[in-house]
Structures are given as C-alpha cells and as structure tokens.
Design a protein around this motif. Structure first.
Motif, PDB file in Angstrom:
ATOM      1  N   ARG A 213       0.833  -1.222   0.000  1.00 25.42           N
ATOM      2  CA  ARG A 213       0.000   0.000   0.000  1.00 25.42           C
ATOM      3  C   ARG A 213       0.856   1.255   0.000  1.00 25.42           C
ATOM      4  O   ARG A 213       0.469   2.280  -0.582  1.00 25.42           O
ATOM      5  CB  ARG A 213      -0.905  -0.024   1.234  1.00 25.42           C
ATOM      6  N   GLU A 254      -7.863  -1.044  -3.135  1.00 24.15           N
ATOM      7  CA  GLU A 254      -9.037  -1.320  -2.310  1.00 24.15           C
ATOM      8  C   GLU A 254      -8.953  -2.708  -1.682  1.00 24.15           C
ATOM      9  O   GLU A 254      -9.326  -2.904  -0.517  1.00 24.15           O
ATOM     10  CB  GLU A 254     -10.304  -1.190  -3.164  1.00 24.15           C
ATOM     11  N   ASP A 257      -6.588  -2.475   1.204  1.00 24.86           N
ATOM     12  CA  ASP A 257      -7.246  -1.851   2.357  1.00 24.86           C
ATOM     13  C   ASP A 257      -8.166  -2.848   3.060  1.00 24.86           C
ATOM     14  O   ASP A 257      -8.228  -2.889   4.295  1.00 24.86           O
ATOM     15  CB  ASP A 257      -8.033  -0.619   1.909  1.00 24.86           C
ATOM     16  N   ARG A 260      -6.042  -5.295   4.975  1.00 22.22           N
ATOM     17  CA  ARG A 260      -5.536  -4.660   6.199  1.00 22.22           C
ATOM     18  C   ARG A 260      -6.627  -4.562   7.265  1.00 22.22           C
ATOM     19  O   ARG A 260      -6.380  -4.835   8.447  1.00 22.22           O
ATOM     20  CB  ARG A 260      -4.999  -3.270   5.860  1.00 22.22           C
ATOM     21  N   ASP A 261      -7.848  -4.206   6.844  1.00 21.53           N
ATOM     22  CA  ASP A 261      -8.956  -4.108   7.804  1.00 21.53           C
ATOM     23  C   ASP A 261      -9.307  -5.482   8.375  1.00 21.53           C
ATOM     24  O   ASP A 261      -9.580  -5.614   9.577  1.00 21.53           O
ATOM     25  CB  ASP A 261     -10.180  -3.489   7.131  1.00 21.53           C
TER      26      ASP A 261
END
Length: 342
Positions: A213, A254, A257, A260-261
């Motif tokens: 990222r 995306e 992300d 990662r979440d």
C-alpha cells in the motif's frame, strides 16, 4: 525458476539472452510493426533515430550502466542522477518532450521476499531507457520483449509505456489473491490454533499489505498524471489503456485496504480471545485460592509452636482435622457455587 513462475501464471516462457554484456540487460530497436531488432553496446552507440525507436534496458547498480547514463547517453546530468538514484517513490515528471517515470513492480527474483522494487524510465519520442537493479527481476519487461520477438509488441513510445504499466500492475493479481486466501484461512482457523503462531501469521500479512500500500498509492497518482499529461507520445488508444491500468490498480489498492482491515479485525478478535483466556485462568486460580484459604488458616493455627494446641494427646486428632478440612471445603464449594463463582 522465472520460467516456471511465468508458465504457472500463463505467460510466455521463451528463453532470451539478457545481461550478456556488463550493465546491459538488452537493447532493441522497434520496427513500428510490433517487432524489433536486438542490439549490443556497440549497436547502441551506433544507433541513429532514423533506424527506429530505441529501447535500452540497463542494470541500475552496474558501474558500466551508470557510466553510460552519465556520459555517452547524452542525458542531462540531473535526469541521469534521478535515473540511477538508490531509492525513489513512484512519480511522473514531464520535462520538455520527454517523461521521467519511477514505477514499482513485484520482484520475482528467486529466493526474494515479497517486495515492490523500482523501475526507472526515461522516455523520449525516439528512445527509451529503463533501469532496475541487477538482483531484481521484473517479468513485465521480459514479457514485452518476448512479445516484440513474436511480432506482437509495442510499436512506439506510447505503446511501450502502456504495456510496462499494464504488465507491472498485472503481476499484483496472484500476490493479492494469495494474501486474500491466507486471510480467509486465518479467519477459519482462529479457533483452535496456537495463539503465538496465529499472531505471527497475522503480523506477516499486515506487514506485506502495508508495504504494498505504501507504494501503490503514489503509483496510482503517478499513472493518473501520466494519463493526463499533454504529450504527443500518448495517443487516444494509449490513454484508454492507461485508464484500464489505473482502474485495476485502484481495485488492488481497495483489496489491500480490505486485507488490512480484515487482519486488524482478526488481531482484535485474537486479542479478545487471549484476554478472555487470561481472565478465565485468573478466575480459576482465584476460586482455588478461595477454597484453600480456610483450611490453610486452620492448618496455620494448629501448626503454631505454642502451648494449648488441641488434640496433641489425641491419636485420632489428625483424622478429625482432615475430616474438618474436607467438610469446610464442601461448605465453601456449595457457597461459591450458589454465588455463581464456580
């Protein structure tokens, strides 16, 4: 190893000589029809613009390549220094009729860890220079060279730029798919798995996601800028291709992300499970200590080295004391159970 990875990914596996001469991975002159002619250092020195578009791919950290970039290449010294810089974030700079690009791609060198490594690009209407480190391997450039050998490669500077960006983003697909599979596996295995091992796996995935990222965000911005640059090297078709590359890159960002979440949620769930396990263990030890406290008090009193201790002359005193302790334990257990502690 590289050929095996290319075959598994469905990419061409034609073997081509590269790095035969010091500092020079390869050099080709595009014929404008999708094909090319190979050159060596001598051919690069003798090249004239009327021969066709020249593409030179160099080893950035090789002394011979650095000497050529700083001297015989005729590139402005400031541009030459940017091309051989040690580390750079993705960016695009429009300088006169040329473009300076720094892009990042997956390093496919055998034995290397997951890493986005830089590719430095200097492209003009008549020639292009690309540079990467000797120990790095980017399949994108190799695939373009194979396409040129088969007569299906880029025909000019815009096509070359578009294909480099497209194929470097393409190499992210299997990496992100593997990371998503790992996260899904961790979500299924979080119960009944060794906590320490699971925490290490989650931390490893998070580190990889953060690394990717870190560079893909600036690379997205650089490609946006490239698509909107007012340069004659990019025609409508090239800009449409860049738009598709940007869309794919945005989707990858995306996905990162989301990974990662999801790993953050896994980490929180794991932390909650560890806290619950610690609380449950502490609770059990507290209950055991509560059960043993009265018998310990009785034993302590009877063990005092003073006169007047009852039962000293009674041969059955020990058994009576043991019975009393068992009775106290039973009463305590009953009381604690009614209170909901055990």
């Amino acid at each position: 190893m590289m050929a095996e990875e290319a075959a598994r990914a469905g990419r061409p596996t034609l073997d081509l000589p590269a790095g035969v001469e010091p500092g020079l991975r390869f050099a080709v002159v595009l014929d404008g029809k999708g094909g090319c002619a190979e050159l060596d250092w001598q051919g690069v020195a003798a090249w004239k613009p009327e021969q066709g578009f020249l593409w030179v791919h160099l080893e950035r950290d090789a002394p011979e390549a650095q000497a050529w970039v700083m001297g015989p290449s005729g590139i402005d010294p400031l541009i030459a220094e940017a091309l051989i810089a040690e580390d750079s974030r993705p960016r695009v700079e429009h300088i006169d009729d040329a473009l300076l690009l720094i892009l990042r791609g997956i390093n496919l060198a055998p034995g290397s860890s997951l890493q986005l490594v830089p590719l430095h690009v200097w492209i003009m209407p008549s020639r292009a220079l690309t540079l990467r480190d000797k120990t790095h391997a980017l399949s994108a450039l190799r695939d373009i060279r194979i396409a040129l050998k088969n007569g299906r490669g880029p025909r000019g500077p815009g096509g070359l730029l578009g294909q480099i960006a497209d194929k470097m983003v393409r190499d992210l697909d299997p990496v992100l798919e593997e990371m998503e599979d790992e996260v899904e596996g961790l979500e299924e295995e979080i119960i009944g798995t060794a906590m320490g091992e699971l925490r290490r796996e989650i931390a490893d995935i998070r580190r990889r996601a953060i690394h990717l990222r870190r560079y893909l965000g600036p690379q997205r911005d650089a490609l946006y800028q490239l698509r909107n640059e007012d340069t004659a090297m990019l025609d409508k078709r090239d800009r449409m291709r860049l738009r598709g590359v940007i869309d794919s890159l945005v989707r990858h960002i995306e996905d990162l992300d989301a990974i990662r979440d999801r790993t953050s949620l896994l980490h929180d769930d794991l932390a909650a499970m560890i806290s619950e396990k610690i609380a449950r263990t502490t609770y059990r030890f507290t209950a055991i200590a509560g059960l043993l406290l009265p018998p310990s008090l009785v034993a302590g009193l009877l063990g005092a080295n003073i006169g007047g201790i009852p039962g000293q002359e009674n041969p059955d005193a020990f058994f009576e004391l043991a019975g009393l302790i068992v009775f106290l334990l039973g009463v305590q257990a009953l009381i604690l159970r009614r209170m909901g502690w055990i």
